[in-house]
Design a protein around this motif. Structure first.
Motif, PDB file in Angstrom:
ATOM      1  N   VAL A 151     -16.812  48.334 180.625  1.00  0.00           N
ATOM      2  CA  VAL A 151     -17.670  47.411 180.746  1.00  0.00           C
ATOM      3  C   VAL A 151     -18.182  47.174 179.363  1.00  0.00           C
ATOM      4  N   ALA A 152     -18.327  48.285 178.571  1.00  0.00           N
ATOM      5  CA  ALA A 152     -18.750  48.166 177.061  1.00  0.00           C
ATOM      6  C   ALA A 152     -17.801  47.583 176.325  1.00  0.00           C
ATOM      7  N   LEU A 153     -16.456  47.560 176.632  1.00  0.00           N
ATOM      8  CA  LEU A 153     -15.435  46.768 175.761  1.00  0.00           C
ATOM      9  C   LEU A 153     -15.603  45.200 176.344  1.00  0.00           C
ATOM     10  N   SER A 210     -17.975  43.610 177.349  1.00  0.00           N
ATOM     11  CA  SER A 210     -19.414  43.153 177.099  1.00  0.00           C
ATOM     12  C   SER A 210     -20.055  43.150 175.931  1.00  0.00           C
ATOM     13  N   PHE A 211     -18.887  43.648 174.834  1.00  0.00           N
ATOM     14  CA  PHE A 211     -19.371  43.904 173.450  1.00  0.00           C
ATOM     15  C   PHE A 211     -20.581  44.997 173.176  1.00  0.00           C
ATOM     16  N   GLY A 212     -20.569  45.887 174.041  1.00  0.00           N
ATOM     17  CA  GLY A 212     -21.466  47.088 173.798  1.00  0.00           C
ATOM     18  C   GLY A 212     -22.442  47.222 174.859  1.00  0.00           C
ATOM     19  N   GLU A 213     -22.551  46.501 175.705  1.00  0.00           N
ATOM     20  CA  GLU A 213     -23.529  46.319 176.982  1.00  0.00           C
ATOM     21  C   GLU A 213     -23.327  47.470 178.053  1.00  0.00           C
ATOM     22  N   GLY A 214     -22.328  47.935 178.020  1.00  0.00           N
ATOM     23  CA  GLY A 214     -21.674  48.728 179.048  1.00  0.00           C
ATOM     24  C   GLY A 214     -22.341  50.324 178.695  1.00  0.00           C
ATOM     25  N   TRP A 215     -22.947  50.608 177.340  1.00  0.00           N
ATOM     26  CA  TRP A 215     -23.524  51.785 177.147  1.00  0.00           C
ATOM     27  C   TRP A 215     -24.790  51.805 177.690  1.00  0.00           C
ATOM     28  N   HIS A 216     -24.973  51.625 178.871  1.00  0.00           N
ATOM     29  CA  HIS A 216     -26.203  51.035 179.589  1.00  0.00           C
ATOM     30  C   HIS A 216     -27.136  52.464 179.736  1.00  0.00           C
ATOM     31  N   ASN A 217     -26.754  53.586 180.069  1.00  0.00           N
ATOM     32  CA  ASN A 217     -27.641  54.676 180.077  1.00  0.00           C
ATOM     33  C   ASN A 217     -28.299  54.906 178.766  1.00  0.00           C
ATOM     34  N   ASN A 218     -27.687  54.737 177.584  1.00  0.00           N
ATOM     35  CA  ASN A 218     -28.095  54.815 176.281  1.00  0.00           C
ATOM     36  C   ASN A 218     -29.291  53.859 176.111  1.00  0.00           C
ATOM     37  N   PHE A 268     -17.776  57.948 169.726  1.00  0.00           N
ATOM     38  CA  PHE A 268     -16.768  57.244 170.437  1.00  0.00           C
ATOM     39  C   PHE A 268     -17.347  55.943 171.157  1.00  0.00           C
ATOM     40  N   GLU A 269     -18.658  55.756 171.248  1.00  0.00           N
ATOM     41  CA  GLU A 269     -19.256  54.516 171.877  1.00  0.00           C
ATOM     42  C   GLU A 269     -19.260  53.631 171.000  1.00  0.00           C
ATOM     43  N   PHE A 270     -18.074  52.736 170.947  1.00  0.00           N
ATOM     44  CA  PHE A 270     -17.979  51.561 169.989  1.00  0.00           C
ATOM     45  C   PHE A 270     -18.916  50.466 170.500  1.00  0.00           C
ATOM     46  N   ASP A 271     -19.731  49.943 169.691  1.00  0.00           N
ATOM     47  CA  ASP A 271     -20.655  48.785 170.186  1.00  0.00           C
ATOM     48  C   ASP A 271     -20.401  47.551 169.245  1.00  0.00           C
ATOM     49  N   ILE A 272     -19.641  46.596 169.911  1.00  0.00           N
ATOM     50  CA  ILE A 272     -19.303  45.388 168.962  1.00  0.00           C
ATOM     51  C   ILE A 272     -20.485  44.623 168.636  1.00  0.00           C
ATOM     52  N   THR A 273     -21.326  44.521 169.544  1.00  0.00           N
ATOM     53  CA  THR A 273     -22.633  43.998 169.120  1.00  0.00           C
ATOM     54  C   THR A 273     -23.176  44.437 168.002  1.00  0.00           C
ATOM     55  N   TRP A 274     -23.405  45.685 167.925  1.00  0.00           N
ATOM     56  CA  TRP A 274     -23.898  46.578 166.773  1.00  0.00           C
ATOM     57  C   TRP A 274     -23.130  46.299 165.429  1.00  0.00           C
ATOM     58  N   GLN A 275     -21.880  46.116 165.725  1.00  0.00           N
ATOM     59  CA  GLN A 275     -21.170  45.839 164.451  1.00  0.00           C
ATOM     60  C   GLN A 275     -21.582  44.406 163.713  1.00  0.00           C
ATOM     61  N   HIS A 276     -21.971  43.434 164.721  1.00  0.00           N
ATOM     62  CA  HIS A 276     -22.187  42.053 164.112  1.00  0.00           C
ATOM     63  C   HIS A 276     -23.551  42.004 163.696  1.00  0.00           C
ATOM     64  N   ILE A 277     -24.605  43.082 164.123  1.00  0.00           N
ATOM     65  CA  ILE A 277     -25.831  43.315 163.671  1.00  0.00           C
ATOM     66  C   ILE A 277     -25.914  43.939 162.480  1.00  0.00           C
ATOM     67  N   LYS A 278     -24.920  44.774 161.978  1.00  0.00           N
ATOM     68  CA  LYS A 278     -24.650  45.403 160.641  1.00  0.00           C
ATOM     69  C   LYS A 278     -24.336  44.343 159.754  1.00  0.00           C
TER      70      LYS A 278
END
Length: 297
Positions: A242-244, A246-254, A269-279
């Motif tokens: 789901v994280a892949l 949804s661009f990182g939203e699948g790390w939902h417990n975090n 190992f929890e790759f977060d595509i949205t976070w990469q854009h924020i960076k």
């Protein structure tokens, strides 16, 4: 009684208790929403017919998928709903506009319902309470009159003061019209296989349907499947696939452990595509005052 005052056993009993049936006034289907979703799904299936296939259609789908999902995850969710960071006003409005292209309701309603979900996550008054089943949490909740809609204004005082967001909240569906017109003209003018209709089908109903299900998976799958880094008082999980999507939203417990963190993927190992854009935005000086959580390991 708040969840903070419950023992672990009491909390588990509440989270996994059998839910009461919906009250009569909530059982009736919302015909308008049902027909809109049905039309989108029919259009999505039609887009996949060979007569409408084209590389231009695939390109339109992929580029607008990126625009829409990023608008939802970065704009509506992390920036506006949780105020995880700040951007210039023009960029915030652009990102919200991108997210509103997802036709998941207007931005005020989206943010209000999301904030309501965090306050009552996986309790009976959570509008997509996973305790009512996977299908309910995924999408069935939208087809009924949910009480949470009555409390949107209570959770969105900051947005209600902005005329632009109020306008989008009322007219969000109209955004598809100029987009569809432009795509139809381009397809016809360039004699693309499938024509303008093919481009429209790939870029609007197919895109919307896929974005819907990806977003809904965050409400459903990440409250059922996966692992947990943190003992949150809800059913939230981390689900890599789901994280892949949804661009990182699948790390939902975090995310439920640290709702105001701009970064959801906290382990290496929890790759977060949205976070990469924020960076990237931070390097460009367009994102500031970031609120970040770190994995305690």
């Amino acid at each position: 009684m708040s969840t903070a005052a419950l023992s672990e056993q009491e909390l588990q009993e509440r989270l996994y208790a059998k839910r009461n049936p919906l009250p009569p006034k909530q059982r009736k289907l919302k015909k308008g929403t049902f027909l809109f979703m049905l039309a989108n799904h029919v259009g999505a299936v039609a887009a996949l017919l060979p007569m409408f296939w084209s590389w231009w259609g695939l390109l339109a789908f992929a580029s607008l998928y990126w625009v829409t999902v990023l608008g939802v995850t970065l704009g509506l969710h992390r920036l506006v709903a949780h105020r995880s960071f700040e951007t210039p006003q023009w960029l915030e409005r652009l990102l919200v506009l991108m997210g509103t292209l997802g036709a998941q309701g207007g931005p005020v309603e989206w943010v209000g319902l999301h904030r309501h979900h965090h306050k009552f996550s996986d309790q009976e008054n959570d509008h997509h309470d996973a305790g009512r089943g996977l299908w309910w949490a995924h999408s069935e909740w939208m087809l009924h009159n949910i009480p949470a809609l009555e409390h949107v204004d209570k959770f969105t005082g900051d947005l209600r003061r902005d005329p632009f967001y109020n306008w989008l909240d009322r007219w969000f569906l109209l955004l598809q019209l100029p987009l569809g017109g432009l795509l139809y003209w381009f397809g016809e003018a360039n004699q693309i296989h499938g024509g303008g209709l093919g481009l429209v089908l790939w870029a609007i109903p197919l895109r919307l349907t896929v974005v819907y299900h990806v977003t809904w998976l965050v409400n459903s799958a990440t409250h059922v499947f996966g692992y947990r880094n943190f003992a949150c008082p809800d059913r939230s999980t981390n689900c890599w696939w789901v994280a892949l999507l949804s661009f990182g939203e699948g790390w939902h417990n975090n995310h439920h452990a640290f709702p105001h963190s701009a970064r959801h993927g906290l382990r290496w190992f929890e790759f977060d595509i949205t976070w990469q854009h924020i960076k990237v935005l931070r390097r460009l000086g367009l994102a500031r005052k970031l609120r970040l959580a770190r994995y305690p390991g």
